[in-house]
Design a protein around this motif. Structure first.
Motif, PDB file in Angstrom:
ATOM      1  N   GLN A  64      -0.132  11.457   3.338  1.00  0.00           N
ATOM      2  CA  GLN A  64       1.235  10.979   3.298  1.00  0.00           C
ATOM      3  C   GLN A  64       1.683  10.502   4.674  1.00  0.00           C
ATOM      4  OE1 GLN A  64       3.381  12.000   0.798  1.00  0.00           O
ATOM      5  NE2 GLN A  64       4.850  10.777   1.927  1.00  0.00           N
ATOM      6  N   ILE A  65       0.993  10.638   5.525  1.00  0.00           N
ATOM      7  CA  ILE A  65       1.287  10.033   6.907  1.00  0.00           C
ATOM      8  C   ILE A  65       0.658   8.552   6.675  1.00  0.00           C
ATOM      9  CG2 ILE A  65       0.325   9.486   9.393  1.00  0.00           C
ATOM     10  CD1 ILE A  65       0.065  12.863   9.297  1.00  0.00           C
ATOM     11  N   ILE A  66      -0.338   8.343   6.298  1.00  0.00           N
ATOM     12  CA  ILE A  66      -0.882   7.032   6.071  1.00  0.00           C
ATOM     13  C   ILE A  66       0.149   5.946   5.240  1.00  0.00           C
ATOM     14  CG2 ILE A  66      -2.730   5.553   4.583  1.00  0.00           C
ATOM     15  CD1 ILE A  66      -4.651   7.968   5.675  1.00  0.00           C
ATOM     16  N   ASP A  67       0.758   6.794   4.086  1.00  0.00           N
ATOM     17  CA  ASP A  67       1.746   6.221   3.444  1.00  0.00           C
ATOM     18  C   ASP A  67       2.986   5.853   4.072  1.00  0.00           C
ATOM     19  OD1 ASP A  67       2.986   5.200   1.167  1.00  0.00           O
ATOM     20  OD2 ASP A  67       3.307   6.935   0.185  1.00  0.00           O
ATOM     21  N   VAL A  68       3.404   6.677   4.861  1.00  0.00           N
ATOM     22  CA  VAL A  68       4.721   6.638   5.618  1.00  0.00           C
ATOM     23  C   VAL A  68       4.682   5.441   6.839  1.00  0.00           C
ATOM     24  CG1 VAL A  68       6.247   7.495   7.030  1.00  0.00           C
ATOM     25  CG2 VAL A  68       5.756   8.752   5.073  1.00  0.00           C
ATOM     26  N   THR A  69       3.305   5.466   7.375  1.00  0.00           N
ATOM     27  CA  THR A  69       3.334   4.594   8.455  1.00  0.00           C
ATOM     28  C   THR A  69       2.636   3.149   8.184  1.00  0.00           C
ATOM     29  OG1 THR A  69       1.118   5.701   9.018  1.00  0.00           O
ATOM     30  CG2 THR A  69       2.969   6.660  10.098  1.00  0.00           C
ATOM     31  N   ASP A  70       2.450   3.022   7.068  1.00  0.00           N
ATOM     32  CA  ASP A  70       1.631   1.839   6.418  1.00  0.00           C
ATOM     33  C   ASP A  70       0.515   1.619   7.166  1.00  0.00           C
ATOM     34  OD1 ASP A  70       1.643  -0.498   5.158  1.00  0.00           O
ATOM     35  OD2 ASP A  70       2.588  -1.641   6.657  1.00  0.00           O
ATOM     36  N   TRP A  71      -0.204   2.586   7.643  1.00  0.00           N
ATOM     37  CA  TRP A  71      -1.458   2.699   8.110  1.00  0.00           C
ATOM     38  C   TRP A  71      -2.643   1.701   7.608  1.00  0.00           C
ATOM     39  CZ3 TRP A  71      -6.937   3.707   8.162  1.00  0.00           C
ATOM     40  CH2 TRP A  71      -7.504   4.312   9.505  1.00  0.00           C
ATOM     41  N   ALA A  72      -2.696   1.768   6.195  1.00  0.00           N
ATOM     42  CA  ALA A  72      -3.503   0.622   5.462  1.00  0.00           C
ATOM     43  C   ALA A  72      -3.422  -0.484   6.109  1.00  0.00           C
ATOM     44  CB  ALA A  72      -3.424   0.841   3.949  1.00  0.00           C
TER      45      ALA A  72
ATOM     46  N   GLY B 272      -4.350  19.635   4.478  1.00  0.00           N
ATOM     47  CA  GLY B 272      -4.555  18.789   5.518  1.00  0.00           C
ATOM     48  C   GLY B 272      -4.880  17.239   4.901  1.00  0.00           C
ATOM     49  N   SER B 273      -5.396  17.291   3.845  1.00  0.00           N
ATOM     50  CA  SER B 273      -5.611  15.725   3.336  1.00  0.00           C
ATOM     51  C   SER B 273      -4.571  15.358   2.534  1.00  0.00           C
ATOM     52  CB  SER B 273      -6.914  16.039   2.190  1.00  0.00           C
ATOM     53  OG  SER B 273      -6.527  16.877   1.437  1.00  0.00           O
ATOM     54  N   ALA B 274      -3.639  16.036   1.911  1.00  0.00           N
ATOM     55  CA  ALA B 274      -2.330  15.735   1.448  1.00  0.00           C
ATOM     56  C   ALA B 274      -1.589  15.239   2.574  1.00  0.00           C
ATOM     57  CB  ALA B 274      -1.649  16.855   0.608  1.00  0.00           C
TER      58      ALA B 274
ATOM     59  N   PRO C 165       0.818  -1.055  -0.013  1.00  0.00           N
ATOM     60  CA  PRO C 165      -0.050  -0.017  -0.068  1.00  0.00           C
ATOM     61  C   PRO C 165       0.896   1.368  -0.059  1.00  0.00           C
ATOM     62  CG  PRO C 165       0.148  -0.922   2.111  1.00  0.00           C
ATOM     63  CD  PRO C 165       0.921  -1.841   1.303  1.00  0.00           C
ATOM     64  N   THR C 166       0.938   1.901  -1.072  1.00  0.00           N
ATOM     65  CA  THR C 166       1.701   3.136  -1.276  1.00  0.00           C
ATOM     66  C   THR C 166       0.830   4.145  -1.976  1.00  0.00           C
ATOM     67  OG1 THR C 166       2.779   2.285  -3.059  1.00  0.00           O
ATOM     68  CG2 THR C 166       4.080   2.002  -0.924  1.00  0.00           C
ATOM     69  N   PHE C 167       0.880   5.425  -1.884  1.00  0.00           N
ATOM     70  CA  PHE C 167       0.430   6.460  -2.733  1.00  0.00           C
ATOM     71  C   PHE C 167       1.716   7.169  -3.580  1.00  0.00           C
ATOM     72  CE2 PHE C 167      -2.542   6.347   1.190  1.00  0.00           C
ATOM     73  CZ  PHE C 167      -3.530   5.969   0.337  1.00  0.00           C
ATOM     74  N   ASN C 168       1.319   7.410  -4.937  1.00  0.00           N
ATOM     75  CA  ASN C 168       2.192   8.285  -5.490  1.00  0.00           C
ATOM     76  C   ASN C 168       1.818   9.668  -5.480  1.00  0.00           C
ATOM     77  OD1 ASN C 168       0.240   8.732  -7.589  1.00  0.00           O
ATOM     78  ND2 ASN C 168       0.745   6.801  -8.381  1.00  0.00           N
ATOM     79  N   LEU C 169       2.746  10.470  -5.909  1.00  0.00           N
ATOM     80  CA  LEU C 169       2.320  12.111  -5.606  1.00  0.00           C
ATOM     81  C   LEU C 169       1.300  12.451  -6.372  1.00  0.00           C
ATOM     82  CD1 LEU C 169       3.435  14.760  -4.527  1.00  0.00           C
ATOM     83  CD2 LEU C 169       4.939  14.994  -6.656  1.00  0.00           C
ATOM     84  N   ILE C 170       1.029  11.943  -7.996  1.00  0.00           N
ATOM     85  CA  ILE C 170      -0.010  12.324  -8.505  1.00  0.00           C
ATOM     86  C   ILE C 170      -1.494  11.808  -7.725  1.00  0.00           C
ATOM     87  CG2 ILE C 170      -1.293  11.869 -10.945  1.00  0.00           C
ATOM     88  CD1 ILE C 170       1.579  11.509 -11.869  1.00  0.00           C
ATOM     89  N   PHE C 171      -1.568  10.735  -7.334  1.00  0.00           N
ATOM     90  CA  PHE C 171      -2.615  10.223  -6.567  1.00  0.00           C
ATOM     91  C   PHE C 171      -2.976  11.314  -5.277  1.00  0.00           C
ATOM     92  CE2 PHE C 171      -4.894   8.115  -3.404  1.00  0.00           C
ATOM     93  CZ  PHE C 171      -5.768   7.561  -3.887  1.00  0.00           C
ATOM     94  N   ILE C 172      -1.963  11.500  -4.683  1.00  0.00           N
ATOM     95  CA  ILE C 172      -2.176  12.722  -3.386  1.00  0.00           C
ATOM     96  C   ILE C 172      -2.588  13.868  -3.887  1.00  0.00           C
ATOM     97  CG2 ILE C 172      -1.154  13.821  -1.690  1.00  0.00           C
ATOM     98  CD1 ILE C 172       0.967  11.379  -1.055  1.00  0.00           C
ATOM     99  N   VAL C 173      -2.101  14.336  -5.151  1.00  0.00           N
ATOM    100  CA  VAL C 173      -2.434  15.708  -5.322  1.00  0.00           C
ATOM    101  C   VAL C 173      -3.690  15.851  -5.996  1.00  0.00           C
ATOM    102  CG1 VAL C 173      -2.097  17.563  -7.140  1.00  0.00           C
ATOM    103  CG2 VAL C 173      -0.130  16.471  -5.890  1.00  0.00           C
ATOM    104  N   ILE C 174      -4.375  14.607  -6.705  1.00  0.00           N
ATOM    105  CA  ILE C 174      -5.553  14.624  -7.466  1.00  0.00           C
ATOM    106  C   ILE C 174      -6.820  14.473  -6.071  1.00  0.00           C
ATOM    107  CG2 ILE C 174      -7.610  13.278  -8.650  1.00  0.00           C
ATOM    108  CD1 ILE C 174      -4.872  12.603 -10.382  1.00  0.00           C
ATOM    109  N   VAL C 175      -6.386  13.479  -5.060  1.00  0.00           N
ATOM    110  CA  VAL C 175      -7.456  13.333  -3.995  1.00  0.00           C
ATOM    111  C   VAL C 175      -7.667  14.634  -3.249  1.00  0.00           C
ATOM    112  CG1 VAL C 175      -7.887  12.068  -2.049  1.00  0.00           C
ATOM    113  CG2 VAL C 175      -7.135  11.087  -4.012  1.00  0.00           C
TER     114      VAL C 175
END
Length: 508
Positions: free
Chosen positions: A216-224, A210-212, A171-181
């Motif tokens: 990013q926190i979810i991505d770094v901490t493997d929160w998923a 805030g959402s970005a 589970p990782t987020f790329n930059l484009i996905f983060i910006v769009i969401v």
């Protein structure tokens, strides 16, 4: 009012009687219940045909069979319902109990979520008429409303389960996905907030950052895969709910209101801390009692410290407590997510069935609830989004009609706050047509659930009805009719009663 209710009950019972007569007659004449046996070359064929004729009483006139079925149903008045048996001799009561539990759980949850979300967006679209938010909500509502149930269900299986489970493996987020969401969330937030462009721009920027940052926190901490759970969820939910419901039902400028709701939130969180050991493996009755205790404390605090707006503050406090209890469920499910992920071998979002077969965590309350919840997500979402579309459109139309009435303009001219005008004057009167839609939508959702259950492989009312109709087996078909038709008639009767409660003139 009592006479009005009795009259509605009598009319509802008459409708059920005539409808049951029609459905039974159509079912027994819809085909040949012996067709599958006639096509066999088995030497024992005639004996099996005779057995089925005796089991289904095919030599008796269908009117006589209907009357016997009706007598069994009338036993419900003595709490001794008899829905008959299917062509194999199985008791339909047992078949119905298992099927109805799955379907009603699915439809009831979809209806509640559809009402809450649809009414909210409908009201907001009416308040922001002809804004970008209004156009966006209207367009999305039309898309969901026009999508066939089976198409949307198949899309959810592909993207909401199969591909999501694949993504959970890494589970990782790329930059484009983060910006769009984050950009979409920022557009949504600024559209809800009224005011000048500068204010909306500040809200959009805060929402984007805030959402970005959260993604990013979810991505770094493997929160998923390993959610960070704890009491902080209940605390954050309590503060947010207290502020939200105080703003909606009272006023943030009323210090007694915000202090009462925050005090109710603190009391509920204190209960959670005190009973934390019991929450590790609770029962539904314990959770219900804890919710009831929190509501009692909220009412007591509101009535004691609420001041002049006690009723509004009381409701704000009650909804705050309910929100915190929802956060409790999310918190403890998150604590058990990693264990559940291992038990289902990395495929937590199911595409078929209402429970996992031979699930090893069935003895644990939270793991069992997690299994039930993950199986509910996709079919519930499929039914909810179609329901949200209709509620949004009807709520928007009803609110716009009410906002143009003279009494709303008079309320504003008297200097009442805008939220008071909306909640106490406009919204209550806008509920009249929405009440009708709720009744009809619940019945239509049960019909839609037949298709949804087929796509997701649920063993519910849909399968019971489909199998019985294919076999020309009237008793299971009538069991389906009595549950679905009975609920539809009951909901319409409740809608009539709610009419009389909301507008006393209707009683006459």
């Amino acid at each position: 009012m009592f006479k009005f209710v009795l009259k509605r009950i009598g009319i509802s019972l008459m409708i059920l009687f005539f409808a049951s007569f029609l459905v039974y007659g159509l079912t027994v004449h819809s085909g040949d219940p012996l067709q599958d046996l006639r096509e066999q070359n088995d030497q024992n064929r005639q004996n099996r045909i005779d057995q089925r004729i005796a089991q289904m009483r095919l030599n008796d006139p269908w009117i006589v069979r209907y009357w016997d079925w009706l007598r069994g149903i009338l036993g419900c008045a003595r709490l001794q319902c008899d829905f008959g048996s299917n062509r194999s001799g199985q008791d339909v009561n047992n078949l119905l109990a298992n099927a109805a539990e799955s379907t009603i759980r699915l439809v009831l949850l979809a209806t509640i979520l559809g009402i809450i979300v649809g009414v909210f967006f409908g009201v907001m679209a009416a308040i922001r008429q002809y804004s970008g938010f209004d156009y966006a909500v209207t367009a999305i509502a039309f898309v969901f409303y026009s999508l066939p149930a089976f198409v949307f269900a198949v899309l959810l299986k592909e993207f909401g389960a199969i591909r999501f489970n694949n993504w959970l493996a890494a589970p990782t987020f790329n930059l484009i996905f983060i910006v769009i969401v984050a950009g979409l969330f920022a557009l949504f937030c600024q559209a809800i907030i009224a005011g000048e462009a500068r204010k909306r721009l500040i809200v959009a920027a805060a929402a984007f950052l805030g959402s970005a940052g959260l993604l990013q926190i979810i991505d770094v901490t493997d929160w998923a895969r390993n959610p960070i759970a704890g009491l902080w969820m209940e605390i954050v939910m309590g503060i947010a709910a207290a502020v939200l419901f105080t703003a909606l039902l009272a006023s943030l400028s009323n210090k007694r209101a915000i202090l009462s709701t925050l005090g109710s939130a603190a009391a509920m969180i204190l209960l959670i801390v005190v009973f934390s050991s019991q929450l590790e493996d609770p029962t539904w009755s314990f959770l219900g009692l804890m919710l009831l205790a929190g509501i009692v404390l909220a009412v007591a605090i509101s009535l004691t410290f609420g001041g002049y707006a006690k009723r509004s503050i009381m409701w704000a406090s009650v909804w705050t407590v309910i929100s915190i209890n929802f956060a409790v469920l999310v918190d403890y499910l998150a604590r058990h997510w990693a264990d559940y992920y291992e038990l289902v071998r990395g495929r937590p979002i199911s595409t078929i069935g209402s429970v996992s077969p031979n699930f090893r965590g069935a003895d644990d309350f939270w793991l069992s609830l997690m299994d039930t919840t993950t199986h509910l997500i996709l079919p519930t979402l499929s039914l909810t989004l179609m329901s949200v579309a209709s509620y949004t459109r009807y709520t928007r139309s009803s609110m716009l009609e009410v906002l143009g009435q003279d009494y709303v303009r008079t309320a504003r001219a008297k200097g009442l706050p805008e939220h008071t005008v909306m909640t106490r004057h406009a919204f209550r009167n806008a509920l009249l047509p929405i009440t009708t839609i709720v009744a009809f939508d619940f019945a239509s959702l049960i019909g839609g659930a037949v298709i949804t259950e087929k796509v997701f492989g649920w063993k519910g009312m849909g399968e019971l009805f489909e199998t019985a109709l294919k076999n020309v087996d009237p008793d299971p078909v009538m069991a389906f009719f009595m549950v679905t038709g009975g609920i539809a008639v009951l909901m319409n009767m409740l809608a009539d009663i709610m009419y009389a409660y909301i507008d006393p003139r209707i009683r006459r």
